[in-house]
Design an enzyme around this catalytic site. Structure first.
Site, PDB file in Angstrom:
ATOM      1  CE  LYS A  68      -4.272  -1.833   2.094  1.00  0.00           C
ATOM      2  NZ  LYS A  68      -3.978  -3.305   2.072  1.00  0.00           N
ATOM      3  CG  HIS A 107     -12.762  -3.147   7.061  1.00  0.00           C
ATOM      4  ND1 HIS A 107     -12.937  -1.800   6.767  1.00  0.00           N
ATOM      5  CD2 HIS A 107     -12.253  -3.221   8.314  1.00  0.00           C
ATOM      6  CE1 HIS A 107     -12.646  -1.106   7.831  1.00  0.00           C
ATOM      7  NE2 HIS A 107     -12.308  -1.837   8.732  1.00  0.00           N
ATOM      8  NE  ARG A 156      -8.138 -10.989  -4.658  1.00  0.00           N
ATOM      9  CZ  ARG A 156      -9.260 -10.668  -4.253  1.00  0.00           C
ATOM     10  NH1 ARG A 156     -10.173 -10.549  -5.329  1.00  0.00           N
ATOM     11  NH2 ARG A 156      -9.396  -9.925  -3.271  1.00  0.00           N
ATOM     12  CD  GLU A 198      -5.439   5.337   2.971  1.00  0.00           C
ATOM     13  OE1 GLU A 198      -4.681   5.057   1.920  1.00  0.00           O
ATOM     14  OE2 GLU A 198      -6.795   4.866   3.213  1.00  0.00           O
TER      15      GLU A 198
END
Length: 498
Positions: A118, A237, A294, A202
């Site tokens: 990330k 999530h 993917r 973030e």
């Protein structure tokens, strides 16, 4: 002439069945792999051949690169499709497949590594002009540095492991008090899950929508997008309900979002199918979240509105063919929904609910598709993800797709394991869902209204009664009378002579 001589599907469950079926249409023989827990699973029976790859524990079977490559060599496969989950986003696995002289049906290893980090992917996207959530992705990972950066970003904020996914290690921190404690907990979880405790900070976006862009790229630099999907209905999530198109986007915003998805794929040097995920703020601005290198679980909704087979496109690109379509050829029509059926108990904090499926009734009808790895008698193992199947509906518009989904869920019956089926019914029947008032906290916000009655629905009771009256509790008898699944498969263990 088939694209490949034989494809080994390095996965299990519904995605393995899904890949096998497209290969069958293309005339490509398939090889299933299975652990000790999956000896009689549906994907094993649907493949042309099957190879045992180890004990039930995933790290010794579906996560063992050596065992998977040994299976591919033993079966004479020349290509490997990883599905999703397990090793599907492992650069090391992609490289190992290539090093063994086989074709990996997905992007090359360096792309997996580039987009699986990330920190690095945020920097790459920012350099390419793709909007990113304000935050910190630096290499200095000292606690004091992260605390100073958190103060700069402001509260609330999100802690995210730099590697991995699935929500593991992610935490929202709303004030400075408790930040270091949350950081330590996120690091521990990230180390345990991904072997790396580097973190990204973030800014926390309140009530965001989760919208993603499906891209497809060939080896000659052609990239097209296949529209967007909204995946805002989530639990911890984990996506629960997906749809396309997103009810939140105007035509102009959709064009901008999809263009950003293509730019992200180009910056990554992408090849094959991939998904660029964004957060959409209540004000309509979007920011890069991550890229999944993917095939996505929710790819069927894109197939429903475009009429394309994404697995077929994956195989064609992997075989070295150029993309068979240009951007102007992609013409989405109608609306599609997907509900994920999990073996999870909504009355027990959504914990996994392993067991044996005693009865299964899946819906059929116009605009209904079910991608499933289940059969009556299937064992749901504690060792793997609790996703059982996906129910997909298509309609001329969102209203019709929802109507069909409500009907499909009412006619779905799974007995023997606890599932989230009743919760899915309450979600699609909720007025806020019908109005398209979605965000990633939708389930938590409406949780008191989405807790289904623990009593089995009348349809389930009636279905069970009908089955039992016809054949009694015949699980044992069915096992005795069923044909040997090995007889027609030519199955063997890794290392055995054929």
């Amino acid at each position: 002439m088939p694209l490949f001589r034989k494809v080994l599907v390095a996965n299990r469950g519904e995605i393995a069945v899904r890949v096998i079926r497209t290969c069958r249409v293309l005339g490509i023989p398939t090889v299933a792999v299975f652990s000790e827990a999956d000896r009689t699973s549906r994907h094993v029976r649907e493949a042309d051949e099957a190879v045992w790859i180890g004990p039930a524990e995933a790290r010794e079977s579906y996560l063992s690169i050596d065992n998977l490559l040994a299976a591919a060599r033993a079966a004479g496969a020349d290509a490997v499709h990883p599905g999703y989950g397990f090793l599907s986003q492992s650069g090391d696995f992609a490289d190992a497949v290539k090093g063994a002289g086989l074709v990996f049906v997905g992007p090359p290893g360096d792309v997996h590594r580039r987009m699986g980090d990330k920190k690095a992917s945020r920097r790459l996207m920012a350099a390419a002009g793709v909007p990113v959530v304000p935050g910190y992705d630096g290499d200095d990972q000292a606690d004091a540095t992260l605390l100073a950066e958190a103060r700069r970003i402001g509260w609330p904020l999100m802690l995210k492991p730099s590697r991995g996914g699935g929500g593991k290690g992610m935490r929202a921190v709303r004030r400075e008090e408790g930040f270091l404690e949350a950081l330590a907990a996120s690091r521990r979880e990230a180390r345990g899950a991904f072997g790396d405790d580097a973190m990204v900070l973030e800014r926390f976006v309140e009530r965001p929508r989760h919208v993603e862009v499906q891209v497809m790229a060939d080896g000659e630099g052609r990239i097209v997008h296949l529209g967007e999907r909204e995946c805002s209905v989530q639990r911890r999530h984990q996506k629960v309900v997906e749809e396309t198109p997103s009810p939140a986007l105007t035509v102009a915003r959709r064009e901008a979002l999809c263009a950003a998805g293509v730019a992200a794929a180009r910056a990554a040097g992408y090849v094959n199918a991939g998904t660029v995920e964004f957060l959409l703020s209540p004000g309509g601005t979007f920011s890069f979240l991550e890229m999944n290198t993917r095939l996505q679980v929710e790819h069927p909704v894109t197939e429903a509105v475009t009429g394309l087979d994404l697995v077929r496109l994956q195989l064609e690109v992997a075989a070295g063919r150029p993309l068979s379509l240009a951007q102007e050829d992609v013409a989405p029509r109608g609306h599609a929904l997907e509900c994920r059926l999990y073996a999870e108990d909504p009355h027990n904090d959504d914990l996994p609910s392993p067991g044996r499926v005693l009865h299964l009734s899946e819906p059929e009808g116009p605009g209904i598709r079910v991608d499933s790895g289940l059969d009556a008698g299937s064992d749901v193992s504690v060792h793997y993800d609790p996703l059982l199947s996906k129910i997909i509906t298509w309609g001329q518009d969102r209203r019709e797709a929802i109507e069909r989904m409500r009907d499909a869920l009412r006619r779905t019956v799974v007995l023997g394991v606890v599932t989230n089926l009743a919760r899915l019914r309450t979600i699609v029947e909720h007025p806020a869902f019908a109005a398209g008032e979605l965000h990633t906290g939708f389930i938590e916000e409406h949780l008191s209204e989405l807790v289904p009655s623990p009593c089995p629905p009348l349809e389930a009771i009636a279905a069970a009664a009908a089955v039992l009256s016809r054949r009694g509790d015949t699980r044992t008898e069915a096992r005795r009378s069923a044909p040997d699944p090995w007889a027609s498969l030519g199955a063997w263990r890794v290392g055995e002579e054929r």
